[in-house]
Enzyme design. Sequence first.
Site, PDB file in Angstrom:
ATOM      1  N   SER A 143       0.853  -1.194   0.000  1.00  0.00           N
ATOM      2  CA  SER A 143       0.000   0.000   0.000  1.00  0.00           C
ATOM      3  C   SER A 143       0.883   1.235   0.000  1.00  0.00           C
ATOM      4  O   SER A 143       2.030   1.187   0.485  1.00  0.00           O
ATOM      5  CB  SER A 143      -0.862  -0.008   1.274  1.00  0.00           C
ATOM      6  OG  SER A 143      -1.488   1.245   1.458  1.00  0.00           O
ATOM      7  N   TYR A 156      -2.148   0.493  10.343  1.00  0.00           N
ATOM      8  CA  TYR A 156      -2.081   0.029   8.952  1.00  0.00           C
ATOM      9  C   TYR A 156      -0.759   0.446   8.310  1.00  0.00           C
ATOM     10  O   TYR A 156      -0.082  -0.366   7.673  1.00  0.00           O
ATOM     11  CB  TYR A 156      -3.278   0.623   8.202  1.00  0.00           C
ATOM     12  CG  TYR A 156      -3.460   0.156   6.777  1.00  0.00           C
ATOM     13  CD1 TYR A 156      -3.957  -1.120   6.489  1.00  0.00           C
ATOM     14  CD2 TYR A 156      -3.175   1.006   5.707  1.00  0.00           C
ATOM     15  CE1 TYR A 156      -4.152  -1.522   5.177  1.00  0.00           C
ATOM     16  CE2 TYR A 156      -3.375   0.606   4.395  1.00  0.00           C
ATOM     17  CZ  TYR A 156      -3.869  -0.655   4.135  1.00  0.00           C
ATOM     18  OH  TYR A 156      -4.054  -1.058   2.827  1.00  0.00           O
TER      19      TYR A 156
END
Length: 253
Positions: A143, A156
Amino acid sequence: MHDLTGKTAAITGASRGIGAAAAVAMAKAGASVVLAARSVGQIEALAEEIRGAGGHAVAVECDVSAFNDVQRAVDTCIETFGKLDIFIANAGVIDPINRLEDSDPTAWARSVEINLFGAYNSLRAAIPAMKAQGDGTFINISSGAAHGPMEGWSHYCAAKAASAMLLRNAHLEHGEGGIRFIGFRPGTVATDMQVAIKSSGVNPVSKLEVSDHYKPEWPAQAIVWMCTADADEFLGQELFMGDEDLQRRAGLA
Ligand code: NAP
């Protein structure tokens, strides 16, 4: 269309979103697929759909934070289809979205268990099988959050950054042994994860519209391409969906 005929693949987080689209794309390209996720009903239905279209697919209940579950997905692939050629470590969660000061320590740790330990468990289960075969492809779904902080996403960002480093470590230790390791940043993709991000109202990503996102079929096709020898020059690296050269090579541009 890139050809994966005769290949076998295990995909985590295959119940929806990018993982489900990747499973369908890989099956269409000729691969036999193991769909791994916690939502058994959804992966069984998708496996049935793939078989109905003439493909080969089985569903395995799997929580990637539990090593034995991931090992079972690998074992099922080998027992059912004879080998493990490809592993897509795709399972991930964005919840709970909270600034650090408001974060719940237990929920924060749970996210890291899935996003980071899940990637470790996937590597730990897949590498011995691929090493025994002398080849294999391992793709880690990374990501942009692995490379920069985002408000509300500390769990995250931290876990994705660590899992990106984990992939580089795997490449360093096992890249010479015939295993292909590639990281992949899919950009923003119109999945349930973006629905959760939008409803949080936190940080600039939540302000994006559905039309700003890639459809899941785009990263899915890019993943299929990464499983072919045409992507060999990128081993050990992290590729980005927004890269026009990647889109062209994957047949998307
Ligand atoms: P999604 O639609 O929310 O799907 C997430 C998938 O992960 C589901 O299949 C879910 O299945 C699975 N999963 C979650 N926790 C799991 C666990 N403990 N064990 C096994 N499977 C688990 O999300 P997505 O957008 O497709 O995301 C897929 C990957 O892309 C993630 O790694 C995410 O971080 C990454 N990514 C997404 C975007 C984006 O814009 N969408 C951007 C960058 C990176 P179950 O709930 O059935 O277990």
